[in-house]
Design a protein around this motif. Structure first.
Motif, PDB file in Angstrom:
ATOM      1  N   LEU A 128       0.827  -1.209   0.000  1.00 40.68           N
ATOM      2  CA  LEU A 128       0.000   0.000   0.000  1.00 40.68           C
ATOM      3  C   LEU A 128       0.864   1.263   0.000  1.00 40.68           C
ATOM      4  O   LEU A 128       0.590   2.225  -0.732  1.00 40.68           O
ATOM      5  CB  LEU A 128      -0.931   0.001   1.216  1.00 40.68           C
ATOM      6  CG  LEU A 128      -2.082  -1.017   1.192  1.00 40.68           C
ATOM      7  CD1 LEU A 128      -2.739  -1.117   2.565  1.00 40.68           C
ATOM      8  CD2 LEU A 128      -3.111  -0.648   0.136  1.00 40.68           C
ATOM      9  N   ASP A 129       1.914   1.259   0.807  1.00 37.51           N
ATOM     10  CA  ASP A 129       2.802   2.429   0.864  1.00 37.51           C
ATOM     11  C   ASP A 129       3.554   2.613  -0.453  1.00 37.51           C
ATOM     12  O   ASP A 129       3.797   3.745  -0.886  1.00 37.51           O
ATOM     13  CB  ASP A 129       3.797   2.282   2.015  1.00 37.51           C
ATOM     14  CG  ASP A 129       3.136   2.364   3.379  1.00 37.51           C
ATOM     15  OD1 ASP A 129       1.961   2.774   3.448  1.00 37.51           O
ATOM     16  OD2 ASP A 129       3.796   2.005   4.380  1.00 37.51           O
ATOM     17  N   ALA A 130       3.913   1.500  -1.088  1.00 32.92           N
ATOM     18  CA  ALA A 130       4.576   1.599  -2.394  1.00 32.92           C
ATOM     19  C   ALA A 130       3.644   2.210  -3.420  1.00 32.92           C
ATOM     20  O   ALA A 130       4.057   3.064  -4.222  1.00 32.92           O
ATOM     21  CB  ALA A 130       5.040   0.217  -2.848  1.00 32.92           C
ATOM     22  N   MET A 131       2.380   1.800  -3.417  1.00 32.62           N
ATOM     23  CA  MET A 131       1.425   2.386  -4.363  1.00 32.62           C
ATOM     24  C   MET A 131       1.247   3.875  -4.112  1.00 32.62           C
ATOM     25  O   MET A 131       1.096   4.663  -5.050  1.00 32.62           O
ATOM     26  CB  MET A 131       0.084   1.653  -4.278  1.00 32.62           C
ATOM     27  CG  MET A 131       0.097   0.292  -4.945  1.00 32.62           C
ATOM     28  SD  MET A 131      -1.548  -0.422  -5.178  1.00 32.62           S
ATOM     29  CE  MET A 131      -1.901  -0.993  -3.512  1.00 32.62           C
ATOM     30  N   ARG A 132       1.291   4.268  -2.851  1.00 34.51           N
ATOM     31  CA  ARG A 132       1.169   5.696  -2.538  1.00 34.51           C
ATOM     32  C   ARG A 132       2.361   6.471  -3.110  1.00 34.51           C
ATOM     33  O   ARG A 132       2.188   7.552  -3.695  1.00 34.51           O
ATOM     34  CB  ARG A 132       1.088   5.882  -1.018  1.00 34.51           C
ATOM     35  CG  ARG A 132       0.836   7.318  -0.596  1.00 34.51           C
ATOM     36  CD  ARG A 132       0.672   7.435   0.909  1.00 34.51           C
ATOM     37  NE  ARG A 132      -0.582   6.844   1.366  1.00 34.51           N
ATOM     38  CZ  ARG A 132      -0.696   5.702   2.024  1.00 34.51           C
ATOM     39  NH1 ARG A 132       0.401   4.980   2.303  1.00 34.51           N
ATOM     40  NH2 ARG A 132      -1.860   5.251   2.419  1.00 34.51           N
ATOM     41  N   LEU A 133       3.565   5.921  -2.972  1.00 33.95           N
ATOM     42  CA  LEU A 133       4.746   6.578  -3.531  1.00 33.95           C
ATOM     43  C   LEU A 133       4.670   6.636  -5.062  1.00 33.95           C
ATOM     44  O   LEU A 133       5.000   7.657  -5.677  1.00 33.95           O
ATOM     45  CB  LEU A 133       6.012   5.826  -3.111  1.00 33.95           C
ATOM     46  CG  LEU A 133       6.437   5.924  -1.655  1.00 33.95           C
ATOM     47  CD1 LEU A 133       7.635   5.015  -1.390  1.00 33.95           C
ATOM     48  CD2 LEU A 133       6.772   7.360  -1.281  1.00 33.95           C
ATOM     49  N   ILE A 134       4.247   5.539  -5.671  1.00 33.78           N
ATOM     50  CA  ILE A 134       4.166   5.477  -7.134  1.00 33.78           C
ATOM     51  C   ILE A 134       3.133   6.466  -7.660  1.00 33.78           C
ATOM     52  O   ILE A 134       3.378   7.190  -8.633  1.00 33.78           O
ATOM     53  CB  ILE A 134       3.837   4.041  -7.582  1.00 33.78           C
ATOM     54  CG1 ILE A 134       5.020   3.109  -7.285  1.00 33.78           C
ATOM     55  CG2 ILE A 134       3.480   3.991  -9.075  1.00 33.78           C
ATOM     56  CD1 ILE A 134       4.682   1.629  -7.374  1.00 33.78           C
ATOM     57  N   SER A 135       1.969   6.504  -7.015  1.00 35.62           N
ATOM     58  CA  SER A 135       0.888   7.343  -7.533  1.00 35.62           C
ATOM     59  C   SER A 135       1.153   8.830  -7.342  1.00 35.62           C
ATOM     60  O   SER A 135       0.516   9.665  -8.005  1.00 35.62           O
ATOM     61  CB  SER A 135      -0.437   6.969  -6.857  1.00 35.62           C
ATOM     62  OG  SER A 135      -0.402   7.241  -5.471  1.00 35.62           O
ATOM     63  N   THR A 136       2.078   9.190  -6.464  1.00 34.20           N
ATOM     64  CA  THR A 136       2.396  10.608  -6.251  1.00 34.20           C
ATOM     65  C   THR A 136       3.705  11.018  -6.912  1.00 34.20           C
ATOM     66  O   THR A 136       4.133  12.167  -6.773  1.00 34.20           O
ATOM     67  CB  THR A 136       2.465  10.913  -4.742  1.00 34.20           C
ATOM     68  OG1 THR A 136       3.403  10.031  -4.114  1.00 34.20           O
ATOM     69  CG2 THR A 136       1.099  10.737  -4.087  1.00 34.20           C
ATOM     70  N   ASP A 137       4.349  10.115  -7.639  1.00 33.79           N
ATOM     71  CA  ASP A 137       5.601  10.418  -8.337  1.00 33.79           C
ATOM     72  C   ASP A 137       5.266  10.982  -9.720  1.00 33.79           C
ATOM     73  O   ASP A 137       4.683  10.287 -10.551  1.00 33.79           O
ATOM     74  CB  ASP A 137       6.429   9.142  -8.485  1.00 33.79           C
ATOM     75  CG  ASP A 137       7.806   9.385  -9.090  1.00 33.79           C
ATOM     76  OD1 ASP A 137       7.971  10.391  -9.826  1.00 33.79           O
ATOM     77  OD2 ASP A 137       8.710   8.572  -8.855  1.00 33.79           O
TER      78      ASP A 137
END
Length: 311
Positions: free
Chosen positions: A199-208
């Motif tokens: 979930l945290d990885a998706m948050r980083l990806i979606s805000t990059d």
């Protein structure tokens, strides 16, 4: 963030399912056509084709390669829904893509590229040559001497960036032709915080900003594996709610279960969110300590559901 619309990749044409296993054993293309129609009629955006071995059946590569030229045209005869070809072998994808008619169904998906794949360069070449979408595994990254599992969201984010850059520069892909899979562990056995890492990885990806437009996917049936049937589907749907908050927009799952997110204020969503928060280490804690606390919270959700069913 605008809430993404969920696209389903139907997983029924996989030997993990008895209907697919029986159809493969008999080399019954009509059985595959029926499975394809069922999923297409339920709104699946893509159909996974995985004829590999499982715990229930052994399948040799030669058997797979011999069957693909028959089953792929049969599936495309039954439905125009595009196919996602799922196998770690480049030879599988060479044969599958050769016999797929994109004029009937549009671009297929190659599933998947990963740091551990052999012949990775050839897979990238296939993505370019056949103009496919590509699923990228961000749950592992390149490490000295090979590959390693991503044990924190930053490594998963870096793995995603590596493959997006590779596919853009070497295969001519645009970000919206790339689907990132951060991995999804069974929540009932997740004592290392892997669900939170995804979930945290998706948050980083979606805000990059460099990754704007990429899609994200999980294998949803992994999530509630091993939990009681009475709560399993609600846990899966609650996870979709949390995942879609951070950019998830694809799910590999069974369309017959009517997969979709629960409302954010649904009680199971709140309970799952709280349980996952229990899995985050506090000051001075190890991930193992918090992981077992998370597991206990998940067990409590399951027990509460069981008690309610008996009441």
């Amino acid at each position: 963030m605008t809430r993404p619309k969920l696209k389903i990749i139907g997983e029924l044409m996989n030997n993990s399912y008895a209907r697919a296993r029986n159809a493969f054993t008999a080399r019954d293309v009509k059985g595959y056509q029926n499975l394809a129609r069922v999923q297409a009629d339920l709104g699946a955006a893509y159909l996974t084709l995985n004829v590999d071995g499982t715990q229930q059946i052994q399948v040799k590569m030669a058997e797979m390669l011999a069957f693909l030229p028959d089953v792929i045209p049969a599936i495309q005869e039954a439905t125009r829904t595009p196919i996602s070809f799922d196998n770690p072998s480049v030879e599988y994808h060479k044969v599958a893509l050769k016999h797929y008619d994109r004029s009937k169904s549009g671009p297929p998906i190659l599933n998947s590229l990963a740091a551990s794949r052999t012949h990775l360069e050839e897979m990238v070449e296939l993505v370019e040559h056949y103009d496919t979408l590509a699923i990228v595994m961000a749950s592992e990254h390149f490490a000295e001497g090979g590959s390693s599992q991503c044990l924190n969201p930053r490594d998963a984010h870096r793995a995603a960036k590596h493959f997006v850059e590779l596919l853009v520069t070497k295969a001519g892909r645009t970000n919206d032709q790339i689907i990132i899979d951060p991995g999804l562990a069974p929540v009932g056995a997740d004592t290392y915080g892997l669900v939170n890492i995804g979930l945290d990885a998706m948050r980083l990806i979606s805000t990059d900003p460099d990754l704007k437009g990429v899609h994200m996917i999980v294998g949803l049936s992994n999530f509630a594996w091993g939990t009681p049937k009475g709560i399993r589907e609600e846990l899966e749907k609650a996870y979709l709610t949390l995942g879609m908050e951070v950019g998830l927009d694809f799910a590999l799952c069974n369309p017959e279960k009517s997969p979709g997110p629960l409302p954010p204020d649904h009680p199971v969503v709140g309970k799952l969110r709280a349980a996952l928060e229990q899995g985050r280490p506090g000051p001075g804690e190890t991930s193992e300590t918090s992981g077992f606390r998370q597991a206990e919270a998940i067990m409590a959700i399951c027990q509460e559901a069981a008690d309610a069913a008996q009441a």
